[in-house]
Structures are given as C-alpha cells and as structure tokens.
Design a protein around this motif. Structure first.
Motif, mmCIF file in Angstrom:
data_model
loop_
_atom_site.group_PDB
_atom_site.id
_atom_site.type_symbol
_atom_site.label_atom_id
_atom_site.label_comp_id
_atom_site.label_asym_id
_atom_site.label_seq_id
_atom_site.Cartn_x
_atom_site.Cartn_y
_atom_site.Cartn_z
ATOM 1 N N VAL A 54 0.846 -1.195 0.000
ATOM 2 C CA VAL A 54 0.000 0.000 0.000
ATOM 3 C C VAL A 54 0.879 1.242 0.000
ATOM 4 N N PHE A 55 0.804 2.011 -1.083
ATOM 5 C CA PHE A 55 1.587 3.231 -1.219
ATOM 6 C C PHE A 55 0.809 4.436 -0.689
ATOM 7 N N GLU A 56 1.510 5.549 -0.602
ATOM 8 C CA GLU A 56 0.887 6.792 -0.162
ATOM 9 C C GLU A 56 0.122 7.470 -1.297
ATOM 10 N N HIS A 57 0.634 7.342 -2.527
ATOM 11 C CA HIS A 57 0.065 8.090 -3.656
ATOM 12 C C HIS A 57 -0.163 7.188 -4.870
ATOM 13 N N ASN A 58 -1.169 7.545 -5.669
ATOM 14 C CA ASN A 58 -1.493 6.768 -6.863
ATOM 15 C C ASN A 58 -0.348 6.711 -7.865
ATOM 16 N N HIS A 59 0.413 7.794 -7.989
ATOM 17 C CA HIS A 59 1.487 7.793 -8.991
ATOM 18 C C HIS A 59 2.546 6.744 -8.661
ATOM 19 N N GLN A 60 2.693 6.410 -7.374
ATOM 20 C CA GLN A 60 3.627 5.353 -6.982
ATOM 21 C C GLN A 60 3.116 3.992 -7.440
ATOM 22 N N VAL A 61 1.803 3.811 -7.390
ATOM 23 C CA VAL A 61 1.205 2.570 -7.879
ATOM 24 C C VAL A 61 1.481 2.413 -9.365
ATOM 25 N N VAL A 62 1.289 3.480 -10.131
ATOM 26 C CA VAL A 62 1.514 3.438 -11.577
ATOM 27 C C VAL A 62 2.972 3.100 -11.878
ATOM 28 N N GLU A 63 3.886 3.770 -11.216
ATOM 29 C CA GLU A 63 5.314 3.545 -11.456
ATOM 30 C C GLU A 63 5.721 2.115 -11.121
ATOM 31 N N HIS A 64 5.031 1.518 -10.163
ATOM 32 C CA HIS A 64 5.395 0.196 -9.659
ATOM 33 C C HIS A 64 4.738 -0.930 -10.440
ATOM 34 N N SER A 65 3.811 -0.614 -11.371
ATOM 35 C CA SER A 65 2.950 -1.644 -11.971
ATOM 36 C C SER A 65 3.091 -1.734 -13.487
ATOM 37 N N ASP A 66 2.824 -2.934 -13.995
ATOM 38 C CA ASP A 66 2.746 -3.171 -15.446
ATOM 39 C C ASP A 66 1.296 -3.140 -15.919
ATOM 40 N N VAL A 67 0.397 -3.622 -15.063
ATOM 41 C CA VAL A 67 -1.038 -3.633 -15.351
ATOM 42 C C VAL A 67 -1.717 -2.782 -14.280
ATOM 43 N N ILE A 68 -2.501 -1.797 -14.714
ATOM 44 C CA ILE A 68 -3.124 -0.868 -13.775
ATOM 45 C C ILE A 68 -4.637 -0.917 -13.950
ATOM 46 N N ILE A 69 -5.344 -1.260 -12.884
ATOM 47 C CA ILE A 69 -6.804 -1.332 -12.911
ATOM 48 C C ILE A 69 -7.387 -0.105 -12.220
ATOM 49 N N PHE A 70 -8.150 0.673 -12.969
ATOM 50 C CA PHE A 70 -8.830 1.847 -12.403
ATOM 51 C C PHE A 70 -10.155 1.382 -11.812
ATOM 52 N N SER A 71 -10.241 1.442 -10.493
ATOM 53 C CA SER A 71 -11.442 0.977 -9.802
ATOM 54 C C SER A 71 -12.026 2.075 -8.919
ATOM 55 N N VAL A 72 -11.972 3.304 -9.433
ATOM 56 C CA VAL A 72 -12.557 4.441 -8.722
ATOM 57 C C VAL A 72 -13.985 4.661 -9.215
ATOM 58 N N LYS A 73 -14.736 5.503 -8.507
ATOM 59 C CA LYS A 73 -16.110 5.784 -8.901
ATOM 60 C C LYS A 73 -16.133 6.467 -10.269
ATOM 61 N N PRO A 74 -17.162 6.175 -11.078
ATOM 62 C CA PRO A 74 -17.209 6.720 -12.441
ATOM 63 C C PRO A 74 -17.008 8.225 -12.525
ATOM 64 N N GLN A 75 -17.573 8.972 -11.566
ATOM 65 C CA GLN A 75 -17.458 10.435 -11.624
ATOM 66 C C GLN A 75 -16.052 10.934 -11.307
ATOM 67 N N MET A 76 -15.189 10.045 -10.829
ATOM 68 C CA MET A 76 -13.818 10.417 -10.474
ATOM 69 C C MET A 76 -12.798 9.995 -11.530
ATOM 70 N N VAL A 77 -13.215 9.171 -12.480
ATOM 71 C CA VAL A 77 -12.260 8.554 -13.404
ATOM 72 C C VAL A 77 -11.481 9.589 -14.207
#
Length: 276
Positions: A61-84
């Motif tokens: 579990v990272f502090e920020h979303n950009h760290q998740v992106v940098e750390h991943s090859d496959v990224i699943i966006f699972s936020v609410k539709p109005q936030m996408v």
C-alpha cells in the motif's frame, strides 16, 4: 506513443487505482488462485481502514497513486465513475504505452479513457457483485492497441473471481442491464420465494435457506448440464402437477415479460448515464 509490449504473465506487477471492495475482491481472487503473489500487487488509499485491509493479505500500500503506476505493469482503475476523468488526467504523464490500463468503472467509454490517458492500450471490464464470493460474471472489451495477449491476461485475472466473456463495447449497456444489475433482481426473487414459503407455513430461517439454495442449484443445473432453461423447466413440470400450476400463476402475472422489461430498463438507464 510507446508501442505496446507483451507483459510476461509470470512476472508482471498489478496495481489498483482505488482500493474499494471490488478492487479488494479482485486482488484476493488473484492471490488465492496463485496467479500472482500479494507482493506483486499494490494500491494506495487515504483511509487507514482500507489500507489495513489490503496490507492484511500482503498487498503493498503506497501513499500516492502515482507510486502505484510507477510500480505496476497492469493498472486497474477501480474508482467511482465520476472520479475517473480527474484521476486519469492526474496520472497521464506516467500512463505510457508499455503499461496495460484497465477500467472497471461503469459507464465510462473506451474512447474517453483513451483520450484522457493518451494511451490506446486500454481494456474495459464489467464485473458484478458476486465477485465477493468468486462467482462474478465479467465481460471484457479490448480497446485500440490492446492485444489478444492482453485480453488473455484479463481472462486470467478476472477468471480468478468468476467467469469471463468477451464482447464489443457497444453491448455494455445491455450487459449492465443483465449481469451488472441482475444480482439485485435475483436477490428480490429469493426474498419473494422465502416470503412465499413463510406464507405457506414455513419458519423464516428455513424458507430463506431453501429459497437461496434452490436458486443456486437451479443456476448450477443451467451451467453444468448445458441444457436450455426451457428444457430444464419442462423436465420438472409434470402433467397436472404442482410445478405447472405454479408456472401458470407466474405466466398470468407476466413474470418473464417483467424480467425482460427490467433488463431493458436498466440498459436504457445505462445509456442515459453514459451520455452525461
């Protein structure tokens, strides 16, 4: 645009933008099935409760979303539709073509996802709530430069929480009306069956258990026998018996037509929401 590259199925890293229940269900299924160890999965969230849930089964579990992106090859966006849109635009500089992007947000079209991200290697997936018990029905649609290998990877990931199908994105409103909203129709039917049992003299707990198991068993027969539901119905409806008497009442009440109308109504509402 960086051209898409094959993601090694045995070494890739998976990231979730959004750490809600559906993301949790997918992550747990992937780990339980052995597709990926928890150490190769990551997410980020402000809530300590959600952070603790993912950490409890080994997800980073990272502090920020950009760290998740940098750390991943496959990224699943699972936020609410109005936030996408906001989230994708914030992360756009890091959403390069070597990363496979996936959206499970209802009503958000691939063309918009691709435009916002600047990456056409996007896949849209619509799972449903039975993902919580490993029985999801997930429909997958490949965008722009997503390859068949990318699609097979999605079959594997979402196969960990149920069954998967492929469909053109233009069918997704109808998918929403059937499998997306469908669990609610079945919950309503189970409740009504149980109420009928109570009305006929059964204790509430027994009626509820029988109703749920009957729906589960009937669904399993359709899936496992390969027979048409109409044939299975005919098999149990003997001449002059109890079942055909009950079916007669259902037909008089417009049971099938009402269910069909419900699916179409939900599909039409999905179309309206996707235009907003």
């Amino acid at each position: 645009m960086v051209s898409s590259v094959a993601i090694p199925s045995d070494t890739f890293k998976l990231g979730f933008i959004g750490a809600g229940k559906l993301a949790e269900n997918i992550a747990r299924g992937v780990v339980k099935s052995g597709i990926l160890p928890a150490s190769r999965i990551s997410t980020a969230h402000r809530s300590s409760d959600r952070r603790d849930v993912f950490s409890s089964f080994g997800v980073k579990v990272f502090e920020h979303n950009h760290q998740v992106v940098e750390h991943s090859d496959v990224i699943i966006f699972s936020v609410k539709p109005q936030m996408v849109k906001e989230v994708v635009l914030q992360l756009k500089p890091s959403l390069t073509g070597d990363k496979l992007l996936v959206s499970i947000a209802a009503g958000i079209k691939l063309c918009d996802l691709q435009e916002w991200s600047g990456n056409t290697r996007f896949i849209r997936v619509m799972p449903n709530t039975p993902s919580a018990v490993g029985q999801a029905a997930s429909v997958i649609s490949l965008g722009g430069t997503a390859t068949e290998e990318d699609g097979l990877l999605m079959d594997s990931l979402f196969g960990a929480i149920g069954k998967t199908w492929r469909a053109n994105e233009k069918m997704f409103d109808a998918v929403t009306g059937l499998s997306g909203s469908g669990p609610a129709y079945i919950f309503l039917a189970i409740e009504a069956l149980a109420d009928g049992g109570v009305a006929a003299g059964l204790p509430r707990d027994l009626a509820a258990g029988l109703a749920a198991q009957t729906v589960l068993g009937a669904a399993a027969m359709v899936v496992n026998t390969g027979k048409h539901p109409g044939q299975l119905k005919d098999d149990v409806a003997s001449p002059g018996g109890t079942t055909i008497a009950a079916i007669h009442e259902l037909e008089k009440g417009g049971f099938r037509g009402t269910l069909m109308n419900a699916v179409v109504a939900a599909a039409n509402r999905s179309k309206e929401l996707s235009k907003n």
